[in-house]
Design an enzyme around this catalytic site. Structure first.
Site, mmCIF file in Angstrom:
data_model
loop_
_atom_site.group_PDB
_atom_site.id
_atom_site.type_symbol
_atom_site.label_atom_id
_atom_site.label_comp_id
_atom_site.label_asym_id
_atom_site.label_seq_id
_atom_site.Cartn_x
_atom_site.Cartn_y
_atom_site.Cartn_z
ATOM 1 N N GLU A 60 0.823 -1.219 0.000
ATOM 2 C CA GLU A 60 0.000 0.000 0.000
ATOM 3 C C GLU A 60 0.853 1.264 0.000
ATOM 4 O OE1 GLU A 60 -0.501 -2.621 1.923
ATOM 5 O OE2 GLU A 60 -2.562 -3.296 1.625
ATOM 6 N N PHE A 122 -11.396 -8.284 13.356
ATOM 7 C CA PHE A 122 -10.288 -8.673 12.492
ATOM 8 C C PHE A 122 -9.940 -7.541 11.509
ATOM 9 C CE2 PHE A 122 -8.821 -10.635 8.456
ATOM 10 C CZ PHE A 122 -7.589 -11.083 8.913
ATOM 11 N N GLN A 123 -8.698 -7.174 11.463
ATOM 12 C CA GLN A 123 -8.179 -6.093 10.603
ATOM 13 C C GLN A 123 -8.872 -4.755 10.867
ATOM 14 O OE1 GLN A 123 -7.929 -7.488 6.475
ATOM 15 N NE2 GLN A 123 -5.867 -8.222 6.912
ATOM 16 N N LYS A 172 -17.701 -1.884 5.578
ATOM 17 C CA LYS A 172 -18.055 -2.892 4.581
ATOM 18 C C LYS A 172 -19.563 -2.898 4.312
ATOM 19 C CE LYS A 172 -16.594 -7.527 3.256
ATOM 20 N NZ LYS A 172 -15.897 -8.750 3.670
ATOM 21 N N MET A 486 24.023 9.986 2.556
ATOM 22 C CA MET A 486 23.806 11.267 3.228
ATOM 23 C C MET A 486 24.108 11.153 4.721
ATOM 24 S SD MET A 486 23.225 14.334 2.582
ATOM 25 C CE MET A 486 22.164 14.920 1.268
#
Lengths: 571, 196
Positions: A60, A122-123, A172, A486
């Site tokens: 993602e 869940f999630q 959902k 760097m």
């Protein structure tokens, strides 16, 4: 587009209403990754495949950086899909990056069923609260009927005023739920939201008077010029006033690199003259920039002698870091022509000569050797120099974060606006590869070249999978110095060469690319550089060129942290 | 710049999560909120926050700009204590027996501008409103007599400037803002009024 898309009510699911909204908003490309809580949207997307191009990323974070790259090159809103929980939390870096760099994004995240909210389902994560500090606006949809209005608001907020990322979290049940869809009306007004302050002509007048009296005026510009599509207005202002102008890293390319009034880059690794002369100018005209600490160095020693005119669309930026004498609040596309009208044409030969003298010193001390090295090993600068000859300054240059970024931004020729895609404010390593993917979708007719360090490349190299699957024609140059360069430079200069965990080992990048079906080459001889770059540019489809560069090279000039811009070091 | 108490007034949409957005602006800079009150305003669907912090004016101005930048915030003002009339409400619960036996209730009420809100067999609840030191005063008086419970509200403040903001709010209420909605008009009025 103000007309409603559908005249009479029809029954649609929340997911269908969402996709319908995206089409009316002119979205052509979505970057995303499916998962449990966003499955109804992906199911609906199956039927919209002919109208909405969905790019399946590998992570993602890659999706949102691609959305940013797309937004930067196209000037449109980047759209990103992710599922709930880990999908949504993987967006955070990109949201923070987009927030600080004012990139317009609409991110859609799936969420667990509304009746499960707050139960540690869940999630499930509390995405709204997690993303609040890193979004311009966010909203959780729990009922499908909210979707048209909320998406309309999301696009309006993301792209208007000072742009930024918006996140819409959709449960959902709301994605599945059918409702009476009465069409989609794009939003152009929110009661509590003033995207741009009303311009006050008396401030323009005061600003013009200051500029006309100035002996040593100096313009510094930022990305606001590009975000406001005010490149022409800006050029007209610079050319009429004849004032030397320098850019912040995100302002790069708003006027061409070789424009005679463009005197270079500001900030920590900017050019010598613009930094030193910031502390000598009498009137400092800041346009669409926010006086970031990487630009100003020590604030208490920054341009104290100058009277400051600050043009910005975001009132919160005025006087935030640097106190202005005249604030010009407004969209610079509106304010610049008003100012141009009132400024006098001037020839500031003596003042320009000062910049030229500093350029001469910088070329002698730094630039000449960086671009024309005599040692056996290649420098990052000469790679960019050779690349300039091939691109003629017409390519989109996407950079990651580190030494290569500073070198590329310093030396790449940019003839066109929206050619510079980099992570400025957040300094996100791993940005360039996915951002380049998005940049290509945002500017399909242009060459897109990602310049990445060996460290940053390994943060998101899985997006080579996206390049492979979606056949994204980007050219990738890895400038490999076998160090986190760097950090190593800082350790060398400020930590007595205590090289703590900067010695990074890398895989065979060309073999990795080959595993993804992407052609490539690794070179370490100067003689191979030009032919290899040519081969890269001429090859069809994606290509990865790894250039082994000198290990312990430093980017100079440099304003050490905590120092004033006039204390910039040439070595 | 010297720190002092500032009263920040925020007019907002009535929106879930907005309190968090506003609070984050303070926590991010590690600034403590001394007092926070939020309630519906005189206009339906517009809410009003009163926030009190102790800071320098420069910091307060920047904070206010960050707050006003939030999409659902209509307007932000800040004022010193001298520019506002402010009150806090305090409730004191004490045992009715003790208070009836040992204190002259009448004197107590008169001297402290308090009133009895509830008198039950087991306890009595008094109420006072005023500045902090005034409401504190009654605590110290009641403490020896077995103060059972004490609660104080956040500060509410109303701006002394006679214009008030009702008319401006009405203006905001209109769906489409006209050209006459003036922005930035208080920019140069220094600490008297802040507005963008």
């Amino acid at each position: 587009m103000t007309e409603k898309s559908v005249k009479s009510p029809v029954e649609l699911s929340g997911s269908q209403a969402l996709l319908d909204a995206l089409i009316i908003e002119g979205v052509d490309t979505i970057f995303g990754y499916p998962g449990g809580a966003i499955m109804p949207i992906y199911d609906a997307l199956y039927d919209y495949n002919d109208r909405l191009n969905h790019i399946l990323v590998r992570h993602e974070q890659g999706g949102i950086h691609a959305g940013q790259g797309y937004a930067r090159t196209s000037g449109k809103v980047g759209v990103v899909f992710a599922t709930s929980g880990p999908g949504a939390t993987n967006l955070i870096t990109g949201l923070a990056d987009a927030q600080i760099d004012s990139t317009p994004l609409v991110c859609i995240t799936g969420q667990v069923f509304a009746h499960l909210l707050g139960t540690d389902a869940f999630q499930e994560t509390d995405v709204i609260n997690i993303t609040t500090p890193v979004t311009k606006w966010n909203y959780q949809v729990t009922d499908a009927s909210e979707i048209p209005e909320v998406i309309a608001k999301a696009f309006y907020i993301a792209k208007s005023g000072r742009p930024g990322p918006v996140l819409i979290d959709i449960t959902k049940n709301a994605q599945i739920q059918k409702f009476n869809y009465e069409g989609y009306t794009p939003c152009n007004h929110i009661r509590s939201y003033r995207p741009k302050p009303i311009v006050r002509p008396q401030y323009i007048q005061q600003a013009a008077e200051l500029i006309n009296q100035a002996k040593k005026p100096f313009i510094i510009w930022g990305q606001g010029v590009i975000l406001g599509s005010a490149e022409q207005e800006f050029k007209a202002f610079v050319e009429k006033s004849g004032i030397p102008a320098a850019w912040t890293i995100l302002g790069a390319g708003a006027i061409p690199t070789d424009h005679p009034l463009n005197v270079g880059m500001l900030g920590m690794h900017g050019n010598y003259g613009p930094n030193v002369l910031t502390n000598e100018c009498d009137v400092l005209i800041a346009i669409g920039m926010r006086f970031d600490d990487r630009v100003t160095g020590r604030l208490d020693k920054y341009a104290k002698q100058a009277r400051v005119i600050h043009l910005d669309i975001d009132p919160a930026e005025i006087d935030k870091n640097v106190k202005s004498t005249v604030p010009v609040w407004g969209d610079c596309k509106e304010t610049l022509p008003m100012l141009t009208e009132l400024v006098e044409r001037k020839v500031l030969t003596e003042w320009h000569d000062k910049f030229k003298e500093f350029t001469r010193q910088e070329v002698e001390a730094v630039i000449h050797d960086e671009l024309n090295p005599t040692s056996d090993e290649m420098t990052m600068g000469e790679v960019i120099k050779q690349l300039n000859e091939l691109t003629k300054g017409d390519a989109v240059i996407v950079t990651d974060v580190g030494q290569h970024q500073m070198v590329a931004c310093r030396y790449a020729n940019l003839n066109k606006t929206r050619s510079n895609v980099t992570s400025g404010g957040l300094g996100t390593m791993g940005f360039a590869l996915p951002a380049a993917i998005g940049a290509k979708f945002g500017a399909q007719e242009r060459d897109v070249i990602a310049i990445i360090g060996d460290g940053g490349f390994q943060m998101t190299l899985q997006e080579l999978g996206t390049v492979m699957q979606s056949k994204v024609d980007i050219k990738i140059i890895i400038l490999n110095n076998r160090f986190l360069g760097m950090v190593r430079q800082w350790q060398e200069l400020f930590n007595e060469r205590r090289y703590s965990f900067v010695d990074i080992q890398s895989p065979d990048f060309v073999a990795v690319a080959a595993a993804y079906g992407i052609g490539g080459k690794c070179i370490s001889d100067r003689a191979d550089l030009q032919p290899a770059l040519k081969e890269m540019m001429e090859s069809k489809g994606a290509y990865l060129l790894e250039v082994m560069v000198t290990k312990e090279n430093n980017v100079f000039p440099m304003v050490p942290q905590g120092c004033s811009v006039s204390e910039i070091r040439l070595k | 710049m010297e720190k002092q108490e500032f009263n920040i007034t925020v007019y907002t949409e009535n929106q879930i999560g907005l309190l968090n957005r506003i609070a984050i602006i303070f926590t991010r800079r590690k600034i403590n909120i001394d007092s926070l009150n939020t309630s519906p305003s005189e206009i339906e669907s517009i809410h009003r926050f009163n926030i009190v912090i102790t800071e320098s004016e420069d910091v307060v101005r920047k904070l206010c700009r960050q707050i006003e930048k939030q999409v659902e915030v209509l307007k932000v003002y800040y004022h010193t204590n001298a520019d506002v009339i402010w009150q806090e409400l305090a409730l004191y619960k004490v045992s009715t027996d003790v208070i009836a036996e040992k204190v002259s209730v009448e004197r107590l009420l008169r001297e402290n501008g308090a009133r009895a809100v509830v008198i039950r067999k087991d306890y009595t609840v008094f109420e006072t409103t005023g500045h902090r030191e005034e409401t504190d005063n009654l605590i110290s008086i009641l403490q020896p007599y077995g103060l059972i419970e004490f609660v104080r509200s956040a500060r509410v403040a109303i701006i002394k400037d006679s214009e008030g903001f009702n008319s401006k709010l009405r203006e905001f209420e209109r769906l489409e803002p006209g050209e006459d909605v003036i922005e930035n008009e208080y920019l140069n009025q220094g600490q008297k009024v802040f507005s963008m």
